[in-house]
Design a protein around this motif. Structure first.
Motif, PDB file in Angstrom:
ATOM      1  N   ASP A  60       2.476 -56.756 -19.695  1.00 49.55           N
ATOM      2  CA  ASP A  60       1.681 -56.598 -18.473  1.00 49.55           C
ATOM      3  C   ASP A  60       0.176 -56.550 -18.750  1.00 49.55           C
ATOM      4  OD1 ASP A  60       3.666 -56.704 -16.650  1.00 49.55           O
ATOM      5  OD2 ASP A  60       3.814 -54.543 -16.304  1.00 49.55           O
ATOM      6  N   TRP A  61      -0.197 -55.990 -19.899  1.00 47.42           N
ATOM      7  CA  TRP A  61      -1.625 -55.880 -20.236  1.00 47.42           C
ATOM      8  C   TRP A  61      -2.310 -57.248 -20.313  1.00 47.42           C
ATOM      9  CZ3 TRP A  61      -3.357 -58.303 -24.710  1.00 47.42           C
ATOM     10  CH2 TRP A  61      -2.380 -58.693 -25.613  1.00 47.42           C
ATOM     11  N   THR A  63      -2.114 -59.744 -18.216  1.00 46.11           N
ATOM     12  CA  THR A  63      -2.400 -60.474 -16.981  1.00 46.11           C
ATOM     13  C   THR A  63      -3.014 -59.605 -15.895  1.00 46.11           C
ATOM     14  OG1 THR A  63      -0.174 -59.990 -16.209  1.00 46.11           O
ATOM     15  CG2 THR A  63      -0.484 -62.096 -17.319  1.00 46.11           C
ATOM     16  N   ASN A  64      -3.800 -60.247 -15.035  1.00 48.16           N
ATOM     17  CA  ASN A  64      -4.163 -59.675 -13.741  1.00 48.16           C
ATOM     18  C   ASN A  64      -3.220 -60.306 -12.722  1.00 48.16           C
ATOM     19  OD1 ASN A  64      -6.359 -58.060 -14.632  1.00 48.16           O
ATOM     20  ND2 ASN A  64      -7.506 -59.957 -14.925  1.00 48.16           N
ATOM     21  N   SER A  65      -3.257 -59.770 -11.499  1.00 46.32           N
ATOM     22  CA  SER A  65      -2.195 -60.124 -10.557  1.00 46.32           C
ATOM     23  C   SER A  65      -2.037 -61.630 -10.301  1.00 46.32           C
ATOM     24  CB  SER A  65      -2.403 -59.389  -9.246  1.00 46.32           C
ATOM     25  OG  SER A  65      -3.713 -59.640  -8.794  1.00 46.32           O
ATOM     26  N   ASP A  66      -3.140 -62.387 -10.246  1.00 50.99           N
ATOM     27  CA  ASP A  66      -2.989 -63.795  -9.862  1.00 50.99           C
ATOM     28  C   ASP A  66      -2.957 -64.751 -11.052  1.00 50.99           C
ATOM     29  OD1 ASP A  66      -3.351 -62.744  -7.347  1.00 50.99           O
ATOM     30  OD2 ASP A  66      -5.509 -63.156  -7.362  1.00 50.99           O
ATOM     31  N   ASP A  67      -2.990 -64.224 -12.253  1.00 50.81           N
ATOM     32  CA  ASP A  67      -3.114 -65.112 -13.418  1.00 50.81           C
ATOM     33  C   ASP A  67      -1.919 -66.027 -13.599  1.00 50.81           C
ATOM     34  OD1 ASP A  67      -5.504 -64.021 -14.006  1.00 50.81           O
ATOM     35  OD2 ASP A  67      -4.845 -62.810 -15.703  1.00 50.81           O
ATOM     36  N   ARG A 159     -11.248 -62.141 -25.269  1.00 49.31           N
ATOM     37  CA  ARG A 159      -9.995 -62.101 -24.514  1.00 49.31           C
ATOM     38  C   ARG A 159      -9.053 -63.231 -24.970  1.00 49.31           C
ATOM     39  NH1 ARG A 159      -6.663 -58.576 -22.520  1.00 49.31           N
ATOM     40  NH2 ARG A 159      -5.845 -59.010 -20.448  1.00 49.31           N
TER      41      ARG A 159
END
Ligand code: 5GP
Ligand code: MN
Length: 340
Positions: A60-61, A63-67, A159
Motif C-alpha cells: 500500500d505504501w 501508491t496513492n489512491s488514483d495511481d 521515489r
C-alpha cells in the motif's frame, strides 16, 4: 531492445500510454510499473497504470489512491477503453497472456503498439517492442536499463528509485537468489547515491505484517508443514477454511513456501492453496531440480527453474495425493543432488 530507434521515434511525441502489471502484482510488477509511469509522465506522456487484480496490503505504501486502477466489474469499461484506445500498452513483469486474466481479451484487441518489459521464460505475447532478458534479476533492473537506454538516467528521482529498489529486493529475496548479479548491486549503489533509504524500504516490505498474517504463519509452520525427508521435499496445504479462520488477505501466503525450503537438506518445496474456483500451487527448488518442468508437466504451469507455479481443478486433497504419487519418480534426482 531491438529497433530502439523506431521505439524512440514513436515516443518522441506525447503518447496515450497504458501500463499493465500482472495478475496479483508483486513488488516487482507494481514497482516497475510505477517507476515507468513516473518516468513517462516526466516525458509528457499521458499515463495510466492498470492491474488485473488487487495487490497485497504490504505494498500500500507504494501508491496513492488514483495511481493504479484495479480491474473489476465496476472498472471493466474504463479498463477496456484505456487499453484499446491507448497509443502504447506496456506489459510489465510478464510476457504471457495468461497473467492478464480479465484484461487478456482487451490487450488482444488493442490497436496501439505493445511493449513488453520482462524477465520471465516462455513469452507468448505478441509485442511490437520488447526489453526481455531472463537473466535480469528483476524487471525493475530492466526499467532502470530502459530509462538509461532512453538517455534519461538523470530523470530517475528518489521515489522512482524506491520503486526500483522494491522490485529488486523482493525478486532477489534480499539479494539472496542466484539471479542476483553484480549489476543488481551496482544499480542499488546508484539508487543509494540518489538518496533511496534502503533500510526504510526493506522495513516497509518485510516489517509491515498484520498480526493475523503472523498468527497464520505460526499455525502453518506448526500444524501444516509436512516434511518428507525421503524425497528432500517439504510442503504445505492451505484450505479456504483456514484462510478464512485467519482473516486471510491477498499476499498473506506469499513467502510461506520459502520456509519449507529453508529447512536444512530440503531441496523442493510446495504450497498447495485452495481457492474458490481452483487449486493454486507454488513450487520452489534449490539448484538443478527444475521446479518449472515439474509445474509444466503435472500442474499446467511453469515459471523459473527455482520458482514456479501451477494450477489444478482437482479437489485439494486429490492435488496433495497427486503430488505425493509423483515424488517417487523424482526421488533419485532429488537424492543425488548436492545440497550445498
Ligand atoms: P509464485 O509461486 O510466486 O506465485 O510464482 C513463482 C513464479 O512461477 C512466477 O514468477 C511465475 O513465473 C510462475 N508461475 C506462477 N504461477 C504460474 C502459473 O499458474 N502458470 C505459469 N505458467 N507460471 C506460473
Ligand atoms: Mn519480476
Amino acid at each position: 531492445m531491438q529497433n530502439i530507434e523506431g521505439f524512440k521515434k514513436m515516443m518522441s511525441s506525447p503518447q496515450k500510454i497504458t501500463i499493465i502489471a500482472h495478475h496479483t502484482p508483486d513488488a516487482d510488477s507494481l514497482g516497475s510499473s510505477l517507476a515507468l509511469a513516473s518516468y513517462l509522465k516526466k516525458k509528457n506522456h499521458q499515463v495510466q497504470v492498470l492491474s488485473p487484480s488487487n495487490y497485497p496490503v504490504f505494498l500500500d505504501w507504494m501508491t496513492n489512491s488514483d495511481d493504479v486502477i484495479i480491474y473489476w466489474s465496476k472498472t471493466q469499461n474504463l479498463c477496456k477503453r484505456l487499453i484499446t484506445e491507448a497509443d502504447v500498452v506496456f506489459c510489465v513483469d510478464f510476457s504471457s497472456y495468461g497473467r492478464l486474466q480479465g484484461l487478456e481479451p482487451m490487450v488482444k484487441e488493442a490497436s496501439g503498439k505493445i511493449v513488453v518489459i520482462d524477465h520471465h521464460l516462455k513469452p507468448d505475447i505478441k509485442a511490437d517492442f520488447q526489453l526481455w532478458d531472463v537473466n535480469a534479476a528483476a524487471t525493475a533492473e530492466l526499467i532502470y536499463d530502459f530509462i538509461q537506454l532512453m538517455g534519461d538516467e538523470d530523470l530517475i528521482d528518489v521515489r522512482m528509485g524506491e520503486y526500483i529498489y522494491a522490485g529488486l529486493v523482493t525478486d532477489t529475496s534480499s539479494f539472496k537468489h542466484p539471479s542476483t548479479t553484480k549489476k543488481s548491486h551496482l544499480i542499488t549503489a546508484q539508487l543509494m547515491d540518489l538518496g533511496v533509504e534502503t533500510n526504510r524500504i526493506q522495513r516497509l516490505i518485510y516489517d509491515n505484517n498484520t498480526e493475523s498474517k503472523l498468527r497464520f504463519l505460526g499455525y502453518a509452520l506448526r500444524e501444516k508443514l509436512m516434511v518428507l525427508r525421503e524425497f528432500r521435499t517439504a510442503y504445505f496445504t492451505i484450505s479456504i477454511e483456514e484462510q478464512e479462520r485467519f482473516n486471510h488477505q491477498p499476499g498473506d501466503t506469499e513467502g510461506l513456501v520459502n520456509y519449507a525450503l529453508s529447512i536444512a537438506g530440503i531441496l523442493f518445496a510446495v504450497i498447495i492453496i485452495e481457492k474458490p474456483d481452483i487449486v493454486k500451487l507454488s513450487f520452489r527448488s534449490v539448484g538443478k531440480f527444475a521446479a518449472n518442468e515439474f509445474a509444466r508437466k503435472h500442474f499446467n504451469g511453469g515459471g523459473h527453474q527455482n520458482a514456479a507455479g501451477g494450477v489444478s481443478n482437482l479437489p485439494m486433497e486429490e492435488v496433495q495425493e497427486k503430488l505425493l504419487s509423483l515424488l517417487p519418480e523424482y526421488r533419485n534426482e532429488l537424492m543425488q543432488q548436492e545440497i550445498w
